[in-house]
Design a protein around this motif. Structure first.
Motif, PDB file in Angstrom:
ATOM      1  N   GLU A 101       5.636  11.467 -13.968  1.00 31.69           N
ATOM      2  CA  GLU A 101       5.821  10.374 -13.012  1.00 31.69           C
ATOM      3  C   GLU A 101       5.627   9.021 -13.707  1.00 31.69           C
ATOM      4  OE1 GLU A 101       2.727   9.705 -10.043  1.00 31.69           O
ATOM      5  OE2 GLU A 101       4.268   9.753  -8.506  1.00 31.69           O
ATOM      6  N   TYR A 340      -5.613   6.188  -9.929  1.00 33.81           N
ATOM      7  CA  TYR A 340      -4.370   6.015 -10.702  1.00 33.81           C
ATOM      8  C   TYR A 340      -4.676   5.234 -11.964  1.00 33.81           C
ATOM      9  CZ  TYR A 340      -1.254   7.542  -6.958  1.00 33.81           C
ATOM     10  OH  TYR A 340      -0.586   8.285  -6.027  1.00 33.81           O
ATOM     11  N   ILE A 343      -0.951   0.710 -14.494  1.00 35.56           N
ATOM     12  CA  ILE A 343       0.432   0.722 -14.997  1.00 35.56           C
ATOM     13  C   ILE A 343       0.808  -0.697 -15.393  1.00 35.56           C
ATOM     14  CG2 ILE A 343       2.832   1.314 -14.476  1.00 35.56           C
ATOM     15  CD1 ILE A 343       1.752   2.999 -12.190  1.00 35.56           C
ATOM     16  N   PHE A 350      -5.262   2.033  -7.357  1.00 39.81           N
ATOM     17  CA  PHE A 350      -5.697   2.675  -6.119  1.00 39.81           C
ATOM     18  C   PHE A 350      -6.504   3.938  -6.446  1.00 39.81           C
ATOM     19  CE2 PHE A 350      -5.039   5.586  -2.566  1.00 39.81           C
ATOM     20  CZ  PHE A 350      -5.401   4.773  -1.508  1.00 39.81           C
ATOM     21  N   GLY A 370      -3.317   4.864   8.059  1.00 37.30           N
ATOM     22  CA  GLY A 370      -2.344   3.772   7.936  1.00 37.30           C
ATOM     23  C   GLY A 370      -1.517   3.884   6.668  1.00 37.30           C
ATOM     24  N   ASN A 371      -0.502   3.044   6.577  1.00 40.58           N
ATOM     25  CA  ASN A 371       0.356   3.038   5.388  1.00 40.58           C
ATOM     26  C   ASN A 371      -0.453   2.708   4.142  1.00 40.58           C
ATOM     27  OD1 ASN A 371       3.090   1.689   7.234  1.00 40.58           O
ATOM     28  ND2 ASN A 371       2.807   3.759   6.503  1.00 40.58           N
ATOM     29  N   GLY A 372      -0.198   3.476   3.093  1.00 46.49           N
ATOM     30  CA  GLY A 372      -0.842   3.195   1.803  1.00 46.49           C
ATOM     31  C   GLY A 372      -2.318   3.554   1.756  1.00 46.49           C
ATOM     32  N   CYS A 373      -2.786   4.381   2.703  1.00 43.41           N
ATOM     33  CA  CYS A 373      -4.225   4.707   2.703  1.00 43.41           C
ATOM     34  C   CYS A 373      -4.518   5.889   1.780  1.00 43.41           C
ATOM     35  CB  CYS A 373      -4.703   5.002   4.118  1.00 43.41           C
ATOM     36  SG  CYS A 373      -4.021   6.532   4.762  1.00 43.41           S
ATOM     37  N   LYS A 375      -2.641   9.101   1.800  1.00 50.76           N
ATOM     38  CA  LYS A 375      -2.338  10.433   2.335  1.00 50.76           C
ATOM     39  C   LYS A 375      -1.512  11.246   1.332  1.00 50.76           C
ATOM     40  CE  LYS A 375      -0.206   8.661   5.934  1.00 50.76           C
ATOM     41  NZ  LYS A 375      -0.353   7.220   5.682  1.00 50.76           N
ATOM     42  N   THR A 376      -0.442  10.615   0.801  1.00 51.28           N
ATOM     43  CA  THR A 376       0.414  11.342  -0.145  1.00 51.28           C
ATOM     44  C   THR A 376      -0.352  11.651  -1.421  1.00 51.28           C
ATOM     45  OG1 THR A 376       2.321  10.221   0.772  1.00 51.28           O
ATOM     46  CG2 THR A 376       2.616  11.218  -1.386  1.00 51.28           C
ATOM     47  N   TYR A 386      -1.614  16.070  -9.175  1.00 47.17           N
ATOM     48  CA  TYR A 386      -2.539  15.168  -9.854  1.00 47.17           C
ATOM     49  C   TYR A 386      -3.817  15.946 -10.121  1.00 47.17           C
ATOM     50  CZ  TYR A 386       0.306  11.191  -8.197  1.00 47.17           C
ATOM     51  OH  TYR A 386       1.317  10.308  -7.950  1.00 47.17           O
ATOM     52  N   GLU A 489       5.014  13.731   6.147  1.00 47.35           N
ATOM     53  CA  GLU A 489       5.798  12.990   7.141  1.00 47.35           C
ATOM     54  C   GLU A 489       7.205  13.575   7.282  1.00 47.35           C
ATOM     55  OE1 GLU A 489       4.837   9.208   7.925  1.00 47.35           O
ATOM     56  OE2 GLU A 489       3.230   8.993   6.483  1.00 47.35           O
TER      57      GLU A 489
HETATM   58  N1  LIG Z   1       2.392   6.566  -9.022  1.00 50.10           N
HETATM   59  C1  LIG Z   1       1.503   5.642  -8.625  1.00 50.10           C
HETATM   60  N2  LIG Z   1       0.856   4.911  -9.535  1.00 50.10           N
HETATM   61  C2  LIG Z   1      -0.064   3.985  -9.154  1.00 50.10           C
HETATM   62  N3  LIG Z   1      -0.396   3.738  -7.876  1.00 50.10           N
HETATM   63  C3  LIG Z   1       0.224   4.455  -6.921  1.00 50.10           C
HETATM   64  C4  LIG Z   1       1.206   5.445  -7.235  1.00 50.10           C
HETATM   65  N4  LIG Z   1       1.647   6.001  -6.097  1.00 50.10           N
HETATM   66  C5  LIG Z   1       0.966   5.376  -5.097  1.00 50.10           C
HETATM   67  N5  LIG Z   1       0.126   4.450  -5.597  1.00 50.10           N
HETATM   68  C6  LIG Z   1      -0.800   3.595  -4.840  1.00 50.10           C
HETATM   69  O1  LIG Z   1      -1.579   4.445  -4.032  1.00 50.10           O
HETATM   70  C7  LIG Z   1      -1.690   3.911  -2.724  1.00 50.10           C
HETATM   71  C8  LIG Z   1      -1.605   5.060  -1.737  1.00 50.10           C
HETATM   72  O2  LIG Z   1      -0.301   5.574  -1.787  1.00 50.10           O
HETATM   73  P1  LIG Z   1       0.076   6.857  -0.949  1.00 50.10           P
HETATM   74  O3  LIG Z   1       1.537   7.106  -1.158  1.00 50.10           O
HETATM   75  O4  LIG Z   1      -0.860   7.932  -1.265  1.00 50.10           O
HETATM   76  O5  LIG Z   1      -0.207   6.331   0.527  1.00 50.10           O
HETATM   77  P2  LIG Z   1       0.265   6.917   1.912  1.00 50.10           P
HETATM   78  O6  LIG Z   1      -0.937   6.893   2.791  1.00 50.10           O
HETATM   79  O7  LIG Z   1       0.956   8.219   1.748  1.00 50.10           O
HETATM   80  O8  LIG Z   1       1.280   5.794   2.337  1.00 50.10           O
HETATM   81  P3  LIG Z   1       2.520   5.856   3.344  1.00 50.10           P
HETATM   82  O9  LIG Z   1       1.990   6.099   4.715  1.00 50.10           O
HETATM   83  O10 LIG Z   1       3.121   4.509   3.221  1.00 50.10           O
HETATM   84  O11 LIG Z   1       3.420   6.948   2.856  1.00 50.10           O
HETATM   85  C9  LIG Z   1      -0.582   2.911  -2.558  1.00 50.10           C
HETATM   86  O12 LIG Z   1      -1.145   1.763  -2.000  1.00 50.10           O
HETATM   87  C10 LIG Z   1      -0.068   2.640  -3.932  1.00 50.10           C
HETATM   88  O13 LIG Z   1      -0.455   1.346  -4.316  1.00 50.10           O
END
Ligand SMILES: Nc1ncnc2c1ncn2[C@@H]1O[C@H](COP(=O)(O)OP(=O)(O)OP(=O)(O)O)[C@@H](O)[C@H]1O
Length: 560
Positions: A101, A340, A343, A350, A370-373, A375-376, A386, A489
């Motif tokens: 990645e 992370y 980069i 994060f 919420g977005n960016g918290c 979850k993924t 990871y 999602e």
């Molecule tokens: N490959 C990466 N390298 C560095 N930081 C990352 C990477 N992928 C995501 N992030 C950071 O991790 C944080 C969380 O991302 P993640 O995709 O886990 O959130 P999420 O809760 O799934 O968001 P969403 O609801 O928008 O899908 C993001 O704010 C982003 O800044």
């Protein structure tokens, strides 16, 4: 990697070098008989027949050995490229997802497609290089045999020239490295341009910005360094050409004025040998240019930083340990923490966790937030994509620390992530192509039976909308029959009826099959269907509720 390939190709390499050396030796034999025949012609006005036969044999030898060495090296080069591609693929498959990645798909593809081919092209020049090295070395020996004091003068001249050549070629190789970097940046820019064509067509400002900053800027950098690279190496060729003629002229001048006791035969021998060497010295300089290229492609391949392929066989084979692991009942997440890597210039890194929780087989877990918290990110940790910075995931008490344990664990998992790739082959639980009859009920239920047909478990069309592709990815995941299913999602972009089917039919069906289903979701109207609800905020687990423990109104509790 290259060293292992070279060790494996040791004997063909030795054979190719031997043939090149023999060809060079025969070439020198030709030169020697030309000099002897010339001397004879000048002294007795006729040429000995035996001398001519030796000349002809040497000529045929030079021709055949030369052809042989080229054939062996062409084959060797093809073998090396094939082996290189296989090993790169194996290394890619053994490399953790997080590294891939970070590297980015474009860089990996560019190295595998382009750098490996160019590396091979460079390898094809090796017989010429060896031939030239051997010829120059033999000619040097021949000069010593003719007259060592005079040969010392010639060598001193060549050494001074070689030092100069090395100085310039180092600068050239440095420029080549920089050039490769800019070419990679341009390639990335062009890829953005092609991939973002839709957005660029709509937004002229963006188009102009990318054109100016990602394409033309690199084009200018490439132009600047290309001029340097294209000047340095031909300049070396040109200078070496002229210097050799200067050397020949100097020998004639010195022989006429200072080395009066040097025989005419020796002077003629020197001049002919040096003139014969010119082409090979030229080749050597040209080969240094080419090998500089090969070296920079080789560096590009090595700098990818892919894992070693030493455990590739175990990586793709099923293991008996897997059978035990498949019977798991509980997954414990203990103080799991992941950060992370930074980069480029991004100061913001994060992190998720530390998180402590546990999941039971047969449960449906909803993760919200919420977005960016994170979850993924958490889902990717759960899938072993990871590796945790701290803390652990353990399956029935067995911590998943090492790569091989992680690979076994991943064989329990199936996922449809937000950036999923849709394969066209559906695999069943036994990793064999799934039966079309098993796929059909899913296709019908998700209203895809009129859109795609299957043959031996293969979707015959994947030219579909994103939501349709997602439905196929869901079908694949269900049929893989893994005991941990993760859906990130999945319902985004789906019609309400498919949402309903997902929550009220697919998930309960997976639950009945005793799978752990982890669903990242914002669909609060379905929260009550979960056995466990988790809420993340800024990477921290802020709520972790087991449904039977709670009588509260979940909707009110989770939605802010
Ligand atoms: N490959 C990466 N390298 C560095 N930081 C990352 C990477 N992928 C995501 N992030 C950071 O991790 C944080 C969380 O991302 P993640 O995709 O886990 O959130 P999420 O809760 O799934 O968001 P969403 O609801 O928008 O899908 C993001 O704010 C982003 O800044």
């Amino acid at each position: 990697m290259i060293r292992t390939i070279m060790i494996r190709c040791k004997w063909p390499s030795v054979f190719a070098i031997t043939l090149s050396s023999l060809a060079a030796l025969a070439g020198l034999g030709m030169l020697n008989s030309i000099i002897i025949n010339l001397m004879e012609l000048m002294s007795s006005h006729q040429v000995n027949r035996v001398g001519f036969i030796i000349f002809a044999i040497a000529g045929i030898g030079a021709l055949l050995f030369g052809l042989g060495s080229r054939y062996v090296t062409a084959k060797l080069s093809a073998d090396v490229v094939c082996e290189l591609r296989v090993q790169l693929t194996q290394r890619l498959m053994c490399t953790p997802y997080s590294i891939v990645e970070t590297l980015g798909h474009q860089r990996i593809l560019s190295v595998i497609n382009s750098d490996v081919a160019k590396f091979a092209d460079g390898l094809l020049r090796i017989p010429d290089f060896i031939y030239s090295v051997v010829t120059v070395a033999l000619c040097a020996g021949y000069l010593v045999a003719l007259s060592w004091p005079l040969s010392l003068v010639v060598f001193a001249f060549f050494i001074i020239c070689a030092l100069g050549v090395q100085l310039f070629s180092r600068a050239g190789i440095r420029q080549l490295h920089i050039l490769r970097g800019h070419e990679q940046d341009l390639f990335d820019g062009m890829t953005t341009l092609v991939k973002g064509m839709k957005e660029f067509s709509i937004n002229v400002n963006r188009r102009r910005f990318v054109y100016k900053n990602r394409v033309t800027r690199h084009c200018k950098d490439i132009k600047e360094h290309r001029v340097k690279v294209s000047f340095i190496f031909p300049m070396l060729n040109h200078i070496s050409d002229k210097l050799v003629l200067f050397l020949v002229g100097s020998i004639i001048f010195c022989a006429g004025n200072y080395w009066l006791n040097t025989s005419f035969n020796i002077i003629i021998g020197f001049i002919l040998t040096i003139l014969y060497m010119v082409k090979y010295i030229d080749n050597l300089v040209g080969s240094i240019n080419r090998l500089g290229d090969v070296y920079s492609y080789f560096k590009n391949i090595e700098n990818l930083g892919l894992s070693h392929a030493a455990n590739f066989e175990t990586h793709i084979q099923n293991n008996t340990k897997l059978v035990d692991m498949k019977q798991w009942n509980e997954i414990k997440i203990n103080q799991l923490y992941f950060k992370y890597n930074r980069i480029d210039l991004d100061e913001y890194c994060f992190s998720v966790g530390p998180i402590t929780t546990q999941f039971k087989r047969g449960d449906v877990v909803f993760i919200t937030g919420g977005n960016g918290c994170g979850k993924t990110t958490f889902a990717k940790l759960m899938l072993g994509l990871y590796r945790p910075t701290k803390g652990s995931i353990s399956v029935d008490g067995l911590p998943i620390y090492h790569q091989d344990e992680c690979e076994l664990y991943q064989q329990l998992c199936s996922a449809v992530l937000a950036d999923f790739h849709l394969f066209n082959q559906v695999l069943g639980a036994d990793d064999e192509p799934a039966n079309d009859a098993d796929i059909m009920p899913y296709l019908q239920r998700l209203e895809m039976d009129k859109k795609v047909s299957t043959h031996h478990g293969c979707f015959l069309s994947t030219s579909l909308s994103q939501s349709q592709k997602k439905r196929l990815a869901l079908i694949m995941s269900c049929l893989e029959d893994r005991s941990i299913c993760v859906f990130d999602e999945w319902t985004t972009e789906q019609d309400p009826k498919f949402k309903e089917i997902f929550y009220t039919e697919i998930i309960p069906q997976l639950k009945r099959k005793n799978k752990l289903v982890i669903v990242i979701t914002q669909d609060d109207e379905y929260f009550e269907l979960a056995d466990q609800l988790i809420r993340l905020e800024s990477g921290q687990l802020v709520k972790d509720i087991h449904l039977e423990q709670s009588e509260i109104n979940l909707k009110k509790y989770f939605v802010k």
